[in-house]
Design a protein around this motif. Structure first.
Motif, mmCIF file in Angstrom:
data_model
loop_
_atom_site.group_PDB
_atom_site.id
_atom_site.type_symbol
_atom_site.label_atom_id
_atom_site.label_comp_id
_atom_site.label_asym_id
_atom_site.label_seq_id
_atom_site.Cartn_x
_atom_site.Cartn_y
_atom_site.Cartn_z
ATOM 1 N N CYS A 334 0.822 -1.212 0.000
ATOM 2 C CA CYS A 334 0.000 0.000 0.000
ATOM 3 C C CYS A 334 0.858 1.265 0.000
ATOM 4 N N ALA A 335 2.051 1.189 0.554
ATOM 5 C CA ALA A 335 2.943 2.351 0.603
ATOM 6 C C ALA A 335 3.824 2.472 -0.639
ATOM 7 N N ALA A 336 3.826 1.459 -1.498
ATOM 8 C CA ALA A 336 4.720 1.453 -2.659
ATOM 9 C C ALA A 336 4.200 2.372 -3.760
ATOM 10 N N PRO A 337 5.086 2.864 -4.632
ATOM 11 C CA PRO A 337 4.637 3.647 -5.794
ATOM 12 C C PRO A 337 3.739 2.801 -6.690
ATOM 13 N N PRO A 338 2.843 3.423 -7.440
ATOM 14 C CA PRO A 338 1.950 2.668 -8.318
ATOM 15 C C PRO A 338 2.720 1.842 -9.341
ATOM 16 N N GLY A 339 2.195 0.653 -9.637
ATOM 17 C CA GLY A 339 2.788 -0.188 -10.664
ATOM 18 C C GLY A 339 2.932 -1.626 -10.216
ATOM 19 N N ILE A 340 3.565 -2.436 -11.066
ATOM 20 C CA ILE A 340 3.876 -3.820 -10.719
ATOM 21 C C ILE A 340 4.996 -3.806 -9.685
ATOM 22 N N ARG A 341 4.775 -4.477 -8.564
ATOM 23 C CA ARG A 341 5.775 -4.499 -7.504
ATOM 24 C C ARG A 341 6.124 -5.947 -7.175
ATOM 25 N N THR A 342 7.308 -6.387 -7.617
ATOM 26 C CA THR A 342 7.763 -7.736 -7.330
ATOM 27 C C THR A 342 8.565 -7.729 -6.029
ATOM 28 N N HIS A 343 8.999 -8.905 -5.621
ATOM 29 C CA HIS A 343 9.829 -9.007 -4.421
ATOM 30 C C HIS A 343 11.183 -8.325 -4.616
#
Length: 355
Positions: A334-343
């Motif tokens: 939820c805190a990450a920038p928008p987009g695909i977020r992998t490990h």
């Protein structure tokens, strides 16, 4: 979405929607209800009979005032921070792309328990659609779980930190499904309990689903290690039950399929550099040990080589472990920038200590 209330400047709970209420979904619901930093605000159920039933009741708890729905629009209209997407693995990843993009575009982060650990593996068109939906909603999409989502991809990368000059990565998972409660997963998806002809006829769509799931893991490992895979080979074998088996998800008659081994080999420069072996056994206590005992084996060949082996008791409850990994990821995603977020993109995800 913001994790702070506009009226109350203090932090508020993450508002979570559970998508699908099978064994995994019910475990996630219980996990949300047990966390003071999360609030269950919605639940989607595949089975019409579950529509209108309180989500707490579906999860074996007291009513919580959140009724399950089978209507997508009900979920899209909710004000929520995150959807935990725990549907049965899709036989065709593109077939559910519109649904995933609709959830993302509605302003909800999404964490999947089956796939999406490395959507780029499906090509630029697939990844591009996800990225655009994330931008429209200002949110992220992430894949988590145990395998894939941890043991088949994250742990090999963790072990690689102890080695240099790496030449090969090997991952083996052997799962005993004797206590797994989901008929949908064990009989429909994996194909246990089918006679050999029926199993082979149904194998094509299952091959597509397994390919979509585990090639993501191979590409995630490859990207983390800085290598481009030229191609991925896939092979599958199966074995029949020698006796009648009684397991939690329903009987496996003698002479029907009771074990399968899937092997994925990622090739670079003409040789295998990453191998992932997935073994499914209906009942490890009554089927052959030909493909090994339940548990995990991981090996990184390099200088030095690193090996990790874990038996079937490596975790007391695999479903609960997968649910915990997902819920521990909610604040980070939820805190990450928008987009695909992998490990590879996210900070280390940690559990929470109870004191």
């Amino acid at each position: 979405m913001s994790t702070f209330d506009a009226v109350n400047p203090g932090p508020r709970p993450y508002r979570v929607v559970q998508w699908a209420t099978g064994a995994m979904g019910r475990c996630v619901i219980r996990g949300v209800l047990d966390r003071p930093d999360m609030e269950l605000v919605g639940a989607w159920a595949h089975t019409p009979a579950k529509a209108g039933v309180d989500a707490g009741v579906l999860a074996g708890r007291d009513p919580v005032g959140v009724a399950a729905t089978g209507d997508l629009q009900d979920i899209l209209d909710l004000d929520a921070d995150c959807v935990v997407y725990a549907a049965t693995p899709a036989l065709d990843r593109y077939a559910e792309l519109d649904l995933i993009c609709s959830l993302l575009a509605s302003g909800k982060n999404l964490i999947a328990t089956n796939g999406y650990v490395y959507p780029q593996a499906h090509g630029p068109l697939f990844a591009g659609e996800l990225e655009q939906a994330c931008k429209r909603g200002g949110v992220s999409v992430h894949g988590s779980g145990v395998s894939s989502g941890f043991m088949a991809d994250v742990m090999p990368l963790v072990l690689s930190r102890l080695s240099r000059g790496i030449t090969h990565v090997y991952v083996r998972e052997c799962t005993d499904f004797s206590r797994h409660p989901s008929w949908q997963m064990v009989h429909h998806m994996i194909g246990f309990g089918r006679d050999e002809d029926a199993y082979l006829r149904a194998l094509r769509p299952v091959r597509t689903a397994m390919w979509a799931l585990f090639t993501e893991s191979l590409h995630l490992i490859a990207t983390g290690l800085g290598v481009d895979l030229d191609e991925i080979d896939m092979d599958v074998e199966h074995r029949l039950a020698r006796v009648d088996l009684a397991i939690a998800a329903g009987p496996i008659p003698r002479g029907t399929v009771a074990a399968a081994r899937w092997t994925f080999s990622g090739l670079a420069a003409g040789r295998p550099v990453i191998t992932v072996e997935i073994v499914h056994r209906a009942d490890a206590s009554r089927t052959s040990d030909e493909w090994g005992r339940p548990g995990y084996s991981l090996r990184v060949d390099g200088r030095p080589s690193v090996t990790l082996a874990a038996g079937e008791d490596w975790v007391s409850d695999p479903i609960a472990a997968a649910a915990a990994h997902v819920l521990n990821s909610v604040p980070v995603v939820c805190a990450a920038p928008p987009g695909i977020r992998t490990h590879l993109d996210l900070p280390v995800v940690c559990g929470r200590m109870r004191v």
